[in-house]
Motif scaffolding. Structure first.
Motif: not given
Length: 197
Positions: A127-143
């Motif tokens: 059940a692997k899944e990506q938890l953060t999306f800091f490098n995805d410009s479409t994600a709310p947590e993008y920095i």
């Protein structure tokens, strides 16, 4: 990986004599991460013979010395995990989604540009899944505004499983070299009910 008895004396913590808990074969690298129970702990390393930059996540049986590869991605770097309070999930960092693959022939890995995200899996590796999306410009947590790259590193669950103490690094250097500034952040987990005791 070393182990030592812990005690307190007059309010001061102390460690007794250290002994080997696990010694990997020559030419390999291993870091201890977190205990799943009294015998099994998560470790990161190149214990399957891959390059040291291709570290995987393993479960080590400290009694038998046997390891089980949970990620089996020999060209990706996976390290710095933490185990949920209920001992059912592992959060770990990986560069599997990075647009900057590490050059294994270049020993100066700290200067190489890189991206990392936190991933989640069950303690059996499923059940692997990506938890953060800091490098995805479409994600709310993008920095990554201004072409900045983001990495993650060591983490720790809060005792109630509702948040992570996370190490986040923002790369403020050029497109071809790295200059990462690390900070500690608290990440609130939307799936907190999965992790609590």
């Amino acid at each position: 990986i070393e182990q030592a008895p812990f005690s307190e004396s007059a309010g001061s913590p102390q460690l007794g004599g250290a002994t080997d808990l696990f010694s990997p074969p020559e030419g390999t690298y291993v870091t201890g991460m977190a205990f799943l129970d009294e015998t099994n702990l998560t470790v990161a390393g190149n214990l399957s013979g891959q390059d040291v930059y291709g570290m995987d996540q393993y479960v080590l049986d400290s009694k038998s010395g046997e390891t089980r590869d949970l990620t089996n991605t020999p060209t990706q770097w996976e390290e710095d995990d933490c185990v949920s309070p209920n001992k059912q999930y592992v959060v770990f960092m990986s560069d599997i989604t990075s647009r900057y693959p590490l050059d294994f022939a270049n020993a100066d890995w700290p200067s190489q540009p890189r991206q990392r995200e936190y991933f989640l899996m069950k303690t059996d590796g499923s059940a692997k899944e990506q938890l953060t999306f800091f490098n995805d410009s479409t994600a709310p947590e993008y920095i990554g505004a201004g072409q900045k790259r983001t990495i993650v590193a060591a983490c720790e669950f809060s005792p109630d499983g509702r948040s992570l103490a996370a190490t986040i690094g923002v790369d403020c250097a050029t497109p071809s070299t790295a200059n990462i500034q690390l900070k500690v952040a608290r990440l609130k987990l939307a799936q907190a009910s999965l992790f609590a005791n």
